[in-house]
Design a protein around this motif. Sequence first.
Motif, PDB file in Angstrom:
ATOM      1  N   ILE A 150      -6.112 -10.770  -2.474  1.00 27.25           N
ATOM      2  CA  ILE A 150      -5.489  -9.680  -1.709  1.00 27.25           C
ATOM      3  C   ILE A 150      -4.944  -8.608  -2.644  1.00 27.25           C
ATOM      4  N   LEU A 151      -4.136  -9.017  -3.624  1.00 27.86           N
ATOM      5  CA  LEU A 151      -3.526  -8.030  -4.523  1.00 27.86           C
ATOM      6  C   LEU A 151      -4.563  -7.320  -5.379  1.00 27.86           C
ATOM      7  N   SER A 152      -5.604  -8.034  -5.785  1.00 30.34           N
ATOM      8  CA  SER A 152      -6.677  -7.387  -6.557  1.00 30.34           C
ATOM      9  C   SER A 152      -7.338  -6.294  -5.727  1.00 30.34           C
ATOM     10  N   GLY A 153      -7.577  -6.584  -4.471  1.00 28.41           N
ATOM     11  CA  GLY A 153      -8.180  -5.585  -3.588  1.00 28.41           C
ATOM     12  C   GLY A 153      -7.274  -4.385  -3.374  1.00 28.41           C
ATOM     13  N   LEU A 154      -5.998  -4.626  -3.215  1.00 24.51           N
ATOM     14  CA  LEU A 154      -5.049  -3.541  -2.961  1.00 24.51           C
ATOM     15  C   LEU A 154      -4.783  -2.694  -4.201  1.00 24.51           C
ATOM     16  N   ASN A 155      -4.752  -3.314  -5.347  1.00 27.56           N
ATOM     17  CA  ASN A 155      -4.306  -2.617  -6.548  1.00 27.56           C
ATOM     18  C   ASN A 155      -5.308  -1.624  -7.118  1.00 27.56           C
ATOM     19  N   TRP A 156      -6.453  -1.473  -6.478  1.00 23.20           N
ATOM     20  CA  TRP A 156      -7.407  -0.428  -6.894  1.00 23.20           C
ATOM     21  C   TRP A 156      -7.178   0.871  -6.143  1.00 23.20           C
ATOM     22  N   ILE A 157      -6.314   0.846  -5.158  1.00 17.10           N
ATOM     23  CA  ILE A 157      -6.109   2.020  -4.307  1.00 17.10           C
ATOM     24  C   ILE A 157      -5.778   3.267  -5.125  1.00 17.10           C
ATOM     25  N   HIS A 158      -4.985   3.112  -6.159  1.00 14.47           N
ATOM     26  CA  HIS A 158      -4.571   4.288  -6.935  1.00 14.47           C
ATOM     27  C   HIS A 158      -5.759   5.027  -7.539  1.00 14.47           C
ATOM     28  N   THR A 159      -6.911   4.375  -7.680  1.00 12.62           N
ATOM     29  CA  THR A 159      -8.075   5.027  -8.288  1.00 12.62           C
ATOM     30  C   THR A 159      -8.836   5.913  -7.311  1.00 12.62           C
ATOM     31  N   TRP A 160      -8.686   5.670  -6.014  1.00 11.52           N
ATOM     32  CA  TRP A 160      -9.462   6.445  -5.048  1.00 11.52           C
ATOM     33  C   TRP A 160      -8.640   7.121  -3.956  1.00 11.52           C
ATOM     34  N   TYR A 161      -7.379   6.761  -3.819  1.00  7.53           N
ATOM     35  CA  TYR A 161      -6.566   7.346  -2.751  1.00  7.53           C
ATOM     36  C   TYR A 161      -6.339   8.842  -2.988  1.00  7.53           C
ATOM     37  N   LYS A 162      -6.518   9.601  -1.912  1.00  7.96           N
ATOM     38  CA  LYS A 162      -6.242  11.045  -1.929  1.00  7.96           C
ATOM     39  C   LYS A 162      -5.332  11.347  -0.739  1.00  7.96           C
ATOM     40  N   PRO A 163      -4.160  11.923  -0.974  1.00  8.47           N
ATOM     41  CA  PRO A 163      -3.235  12.209   0.128  1.00  8.47           C
ATOM     42  C   PRO A 163      -3.872  13.038   1.249  1.00  8.47           C
ATOM     43  N   VAL A 169       0.834  -1.204   0.000  1.00 11.33           N
ATOM     44  CA  VAL A 169       0.000   0.000   0.000  1.00 11.33           C
ATOM     45  C   VAL A 169       0.870   1.256   0.000  1.00 11.33           C
ATOM     46  N   GLN A 170       1.939   1.250   0.760  1.00 12.35           N
ATOM     47  CA  GLN A 170       2.805   2.430   0.808  1.00 12.35           C
ATOM     48  C   GLN A 170       3.438   2.728  -0.544  1.00 12.35           C
ATOM     49  N   VAL A 171       3.830   1.692  -1.267  1.00 13.70           N
ATOM     50  CA  VAL A 171       4.394   1.922  -2.605  1.00 13.70           C
ATOM     51  C   VAL A 171       3.302   2.453  -3.540  1.00 13.70           C
ATOM     52  N   LEU A 172       2.123   1.850  -3.493  1.00 16.94           N
ATOM     53  CA  LEU A 172       1.027   2.283  -4.365  1.00 16.94           C
ATOM     54  C   LEU A 172       0.636   3.742  -4.136  1.00 16.94           C
ATOM     55  N   THR A 173       0.622   4.165  -2.883  1.00 11.16           N
ATOM     56  CA  THR A 173       0.146   5.514  -2.557  1.00 11.16           C
ATOM     57  C   THR A 173       1.226   6.581  -2.693  1.00 11.16           C
ATOM     58  N   LYS A 174       2.476   6.171  -2.776  1.00  5.86           N
ATOM     59  CA  LYS A 174       3.574   7.143  -2.899  1.00  5.86           C
ATOM     60  C   LYS A 174       3.483   7.907  -4.225  1.00  5.86           C
ATOM     61  N   ASN A 175       3.098   7.201  -5.286  1.00 10.29           N
ATOM     62  CA  ASN A 175       2.973   7.840  -6.600  1.00 10.29           C
ATOM     63  C   ASN A 175       1.856   7.122  -7.356  1.00 10.29           C
ATOM     64  N   THR A 176       0.633   7.628  -7.231  1.00 10.95           N
ATOM     65  CA  THR A 176      -0.516   6.930  -7.817  1.00 10.95           C
ATOM     66  C   THR A 176      -0.476   6.922  -9.349  1.00 10.95           C
ATOM     67  N   GLU A 177       0.122   7.935  -9.947  1.00 10.06           N
ATOM     68  CA  GLU A 177       0.220   7.937 -11.414  1.00 10.06           C
ATOM     69  C   GLU A 177       1.136   6.816 -11.888  1.00 10.06           C
ATOM     70  N   ALA A 178       2.306   6.706 -11.291  1.00 10.32           N
ATOM     71  CA  ALA A 178       3.238   5.646 -11.663  1.00 10.32           C
ATOM     72  C   ALA A 178       2.642   4.277 -11.326  1.00 10.32           C
ATOM     73  N   SER A 179       1.912   4.194 -10.205  1.00  5.19           N
ATOM     74  CA  SER A 179       1.269   2.931  -9.837  1.00  5.19           C
ATOM     75  C   SER A 179       0.268   2.492 -10.899  1.00  5.19           C
ATOM     76  N   ALA A 180      -0.539   3.419 -11.381  1.00  2.00           N
ATOM     77  CA  ALA A 180      -1.530   3.093 -12.407  1.00  2.00           C
ATOM     78  C   ALA A 180      -0.848   2.625 -13.688  1.00  2.00           C
ATOM     79  N   VAL A 181       0.209   3.296 -14.082  1.00  2.00           N
ATOM     80  CA  VAL A 181       0.942   2.901 -15.285  1.00  2.00           C
ATOM     81  C   VAL A 181       1.542   1.518 -15.088  1.00  2.00           C
TER      82      VAL A 181
END
Length: 192
Positions: A155-168, A91-103
């Motif tokens: 687990i990973l499917s659930g986590l990997n959507w974070i970039h779509t809704w996470y707001k710092p 989660v910390q990696v995903l939320t650090k840079n949501t644009e790069a995570s989505a790519v």
Amino acid sequence: MEVTLSRKEQIEKTATALFRKRGFSATSMRDLANELGIEAASIYSHIRSKEEILQRVCFRMANEFFEAIDKVDDPEATASARLQAAITAHVQVLTKNTEASAVFLYEWRHLSEPYHAEFLTLRDRYEKHFREIIKAGISIGEFKVPDEKFAVLTILSGLNWIHTWYKPDGKMNAEEIAANLATMLLNGLKQT
């Protein structure tokens, strides 16, 4: 303190945002040049191709995921503690840079060979780390799941959507999201 980016870093950052917004295929070098306010030809003095940027983003993110999970893994800990730490690191990696995570999560499909195969190998190795934690928990009765691969993909499917809704600046920060998700994923929604 604002960090000054090199031209190559500016190109990568802008391209990453465009790849997330439009997709890799729909983003042209002209689009990238227009967004940067430079001539398209001048981009090539910094990078070879649009795919080079995609490669850099995908493999840098893969490296960040591996570094994060390796840093928190403690083979002496319980499977639950190890899984919670792995989820939190992810989660910390995903939320650090949501644009790069989505790519990273969606545009890797556009990598050409041998990069495509190398990316899939890394993805399998990363998932294997989670499977080994689940398998260890199953073997000692800590987890009860029908199949470790199914559990990891869930687990990973659930986590990997974070970039779509996470707001710092949202209701929960990245650490709180990680803790809450780990608790829900480890304990389910029912209290026993």
